[in-house]
Design a protein around this motif. Structure first.
Motif, mmCIF file in Angstrom:
data_model
loop_
_atom_site.group_PDB
_atom_site.id
_atom_site.type_symbol
_atom_site.label_atom_id
_atom_site.label_comp_id
_atom_site.label_asym_id
_atom_site.label_seq_id
_atom_site.Cartn_x
_atom_site.Cartn_y
_atom_site.Cartn_z
ATOM 1 N N VAL A 115 39.291 -6.042 3.880
ATOM 2 C CA VAL A 115 38.714 -6.960 3.885
ATOM 3 C C VAL A 115 37.659 -7.436 5.578
ATOM 4 C CG1 VAL A 115 38.436 -9.935 4.262
ATOM 5 C CG2 VAL A 115 39.693 -8.169 2.596
ATOM 6 N N LYS A 116 36.757 -7.643 5.621
ATOM 7 C CA LYS A 116 35.877 -7.674 6.723
ATOM 8 C C LYS A 116 36.370 -8.740 7.710
ATOM 9 C CE LYS A 116 31.360 -7.322 9.415
ATOM 10 N NZ LYS A 116 30.123 -7.334 8.915
ATOM 11 N N THR A 117 36.891 -9.220 9.019
ATOM 12 C CA THR A 117 38.264 -10.129 9.534
ATOM 13 C C THR A 117 39.179 -10.146 8.875
ATOM 14 O OG1 THR A 117 36.221 -11.364 7.890
ATOM 15 C CG2 THR A 117 35.693 -10.436 10.486
ATOM 16 N N GLY A 118 39.066 -9.468 7.974
ATOM 17 C CA GLY A 118 41.260 -9.587 7.642
ATOM 18 C C GLY A 118 42.460 -9.554 8.404
ATOM 19 N N LYS A 119 43.237 -10.785 7.301
ATOM 20 C CA LYS A 119 44.215 -10.220 9.048
ATOM 21 C C LYS A 119 45.279 -9.990 9.024
ATOM 22 C CE LYS A 119 41.520 -11.374 12.943
ATOM 23 N NZ LYS A 119 41.490 -10.430 13.650
ATOM 24 N N ILE A 165 40.525 6.786 8.249
ATOM 25 C CA ILE A 165 39.765 4.992 7.695
ATOM 26 C C ILE A 165 40.890 3.399 7.823
ATOM 27 C CG2 ILE A 165 39.921 4.481 5.219
ATOM 28 C CD1 ILE A 165 39.982 6.950 3.901
ATOM 29 N N LEU A 166 41.883 3.994 8.518
ATOM 30 C CA LEU A 166 42.599 2.379 9.165
ATOM 31 C C LEU A 166 41.880 2.506 9.827
ATOM 32 C CD1 LEU A 166 45.884 2.662 7.535
ATOM 33 C CD2 LEU A 166 44.149 2.068 6.356
ATOM 34 N N ALA A 167 41.805 3.764 10.671
ATOM 35 C CA ALA A 167 41.537 3.591 12.480
ATOM 36 C C ALA A 167 40.182 3.277 12.616
ATOM 37 C CB ALA A 167 42.069 4.931 13.573
ATOM 38 N N LEU A 168 39.559 3.713 12.071
ATOM 39 C CA LEU A 168 37.679 3.589 11.452
ATOM 40 C C LEU A 168 37.562 2.058 11.494
ATOM 41 C CD1 LEU A 168 36.562 6.781 10.598
ATOM 42 C CD2 LEU A 168 36.028 5.498 12.738
ATOM 43 N N LEU A 169 37.971 1.286 10.796
ATOM 44 C CA LEU A 169 37.689 0.158 10.191
ATOM 45 C C LEU A 169 38.777 -1.091 10.656
ATOM 46 C CD1 LEU A 169 38.492 0.301 6.081
ATOM 47 C CD2 LEU A 169 36.278 0.337 7.202
ATOM 48 N N SER A 170 39.153 -0.548 11.139
ATOM 49 C CA SER A 170 40.429 -1.517 11.892
ATOM 50 C C SER A 170 39.729 -2.517 13.363
ATOM 51 C CB SER A 170 41.823 -1.618 12.061
ATOM 52 O OG SER A 170 41.475 -0.164 13.118
ATOM 53 N N PRO A 171 39.043 -1.932 13.815
ATOM 54 C CA PRO A 171 38.399 -2.909 14.600
ATOM 55 C C PRO A 171 37.490 -3.858 14.178
ATOM 56 C CG PRO A 171 37.835 -0.393 15.451
ATOM 57 C CD PRO A 171 38.174 -0.680 13.892
ATOM 58 N N LYS A 172 37.100 -3.891 12.954
ATOM 59 C CA LYS A 172 36.576 -5.315 12.140
ATOM 60 C C LYS A 172 37.432 -5.734 10.437
ATOM 61 C CE LYS A 172 32.093 -4.310 14.729
ATOM 62 N NZ LYS A 172 30.632 -3.802 14.901
ATOM 63 N N ALA A 173 37.744 -4.810 10.108
ATOM 64 C CA ALA A 173 38.531 -5.097 9.231
ATOM 65 C C ALA A 173 40.264 -5.595 8.796
ATOM 66 C CB ALA A 173 37.594 -4.273 8.517
ATOM 67 N N TRP A 193 30.189 6.220 6.950
ATOM 68 C CA TRP A 193 30.621 5.657 6.010
ATOM 69 C C TRP A 193 30.893 4.811 6.812
ATOM 70 C CZ3 TRP A 193 28.939 6.668 0.876
ATOM 71 C CH2 TRP A 193 28.255 8.851 1.293
ATOM 72 N N THR A 194 32.334 4.769 7.548
ATOM 73 C CA THR A 194 32.369 3.822 7.378
ATOM 74 C C THR A 194 32.340 2.152 8.185
ATOM 75 O OG1 THR A 194 33.946 4.589 10.045
ATOM 76 C CG2 THR A 194 35.439 4.610 7.449
ATOM 77 N N ASP A 195 31.107 3.225 8.673
ATOM 78 C CA ASP A 195 30.532 2.082 10.113
ATOM 79 C C ASP A 195 28.952 1.330 8.622
ATOM 80 O OD1 ASP A 195 31.129 2.173 12.705
ATOM 81 O OD2 ASP A 195 29.432 3.773 13.100
ATOM 82 N N PHE A 196 28.654 1.950 7.817
ATOM 83 C CA PHE A 196 27.658 1.057 6.805
ATOM 84 C C PHE A 196 28.649 0.941 6.667
ATOM 85 C CE2 PHE A 196 25.892 1.435 2.725
ATOM 86 C CZ PHE A 196 24.155 1.741 3.145
ATOM 87 N N MET A 197 29.158 1.018 5.548
ATOM 88 C CA MET A 197 30.737 -0.094 4.655
ATOM 89 C C MET A 197 30.608 -1.252 5.549
ATOM 90 S SD MET A 197 32.674 2.817 2.933
ATOM 91 C CE MET A 197 33.368 1.393 1.591
ATOM 92 N N LEU A 198 30.641 -1.706 6.778
ATOM 93 C CA LEU A 198 31.533 -2.658 7.310
ATOM 94 C C LEU A 198 29.918 -3.419 7.666
ATOM 95 C CD1 LEU A 198 33.655 -0.902 10.705
ATOM 96 C CD2 LEU A 198 34.856 -2.625 8.642
#
Length: 299
Positions: A259-263, A227-235, A201-206
């Protein structure tokens, strides 16, 4: 008599009555049986989990009566989580929004009514839920800006052949392993157990959002770390809102915005408390959200 024996007895009876070959009668109706359930359970469910008849469909009013929702009386039903997810959608005018796993459209339609200047698309793999979602779109007069497409989150966003969206939202299945919970009703399997796990699901959303696009999901509190670990490489730029049943009880749900690419640094927002101890069904804040009189902002 075990499940397989009962199955073949039923198939034999149907075949004898209709003259239909067994292979045709036994064809899986595509009801979305989760992988990992085992051939034994899947075979039984193929017969039991038939599309709901008209008498098994309820007509419900949500968002203070602004949305009419037709959904199955049995199986997974759109409820509080869908309402909160819709309230968390804050897309601006003209922004395209995708919901992954939209079911019958509970969150999708409520969000679309809340955001009348945004086009929405719902992705759903289950044919019966998808048919009801399409019916609900028409029933609510939203056909010009809400679409329903067939798709499986596990196959990835690119399989849909769509351009990335400005925002994606989802209420992913809460469990990855079917052995961790008592088996749900067959019609609820796909809603409770994620075939590819939370990672699918996180891969799909990214992949579903453009750079700087937003990802919003609601899930169990104990999966927040995952959730944070799965999204954090790209968001990044995470904003987290706990959802507490009562003010003196721990949060059972979390709404997560990324946010995708958010910092930007992670922000933990004040919790939303759903119920009070004074006899009211919901707190004033929760009731306003459910009726569509307030938004669940990310400020």
């Amino acid at each position: 008599m075990d499940c397989i024996q009962r199955l073949w007895l039923l198939l034999a009876t149907l075949a004898a009555a209709s003259g239909t070959p067994r292979a045709t009668v036994a064809k899986d109706n595509g009801g979305g049986i989760g992988q990992g359930q085992g051939k034994h359970k899947a075979s039984c469910a193929a017969v039991m989990d038939q599309p709901p008849s008209k008498s098994q469909i309820s007509n419900d009013q949500v968002l203070g009566g602004r949305v009419t929702l037709r959904q199955g009386v049995r199986g997974y039903r759109s409820g509080l989580d869908a309402a909160l997810l819709a309230a968390a959608c804050d897309s601006g005018a003209g922004q395209r929004v995708l919901e992954a796993g939209c079911g019958v459209g509970g969150a999708l339609l409520a969000a679309a009514v809340r955001r009348p200047q945004c086009p929405f698309v719902g992705v759903e793999r289950d044919a019966d839920a998808r048919a009801l979602a399409a019916e609900n779109v028409g029933l609510n007069g939203l056909g010009e800006r809400v679409g329903i497409v067939a798709g499986d989150v596990g196959q990835g966003f690119r399989a849909l052949g769509l351009e990335p969206f400005d925002a994606v939202m989802a209420n992913p299945p809460f469990f990855d392993d079917p052995s961790t919970i008592r088996g749900p009703h067959p019609a609820r399997t796909g809603a409770y157990i994620a075939d590819g796990g939370l990672k699918a699901w996180t891969d799909f959303m990214l992949k579903a959002v453009r750079e700087s696009g937003t990802i919003t999901l609601i899930h169990r509190t104990d999966r927040l770390g995952d959730i944070l670990a799965l999204l954090s490489p790209k968001a990044g730029s995470f904003r987290i809102r706990p959802i507490q049943p009562f003010a003196d009880r721990p949060a059972k749900r979390v709404l997560v915005r990324a946010v995708k690419t958010g910092k930007a640094p992670l922000v933990l927002l004040p919790a939303l408390v759903l119920h009070d101890r004074e006899g009211g069904k919901h707190t004033r804040e929760a009731e306003a959200l459910l009726r569509g009189d307030a938004e669940l902002g990310w400020g």
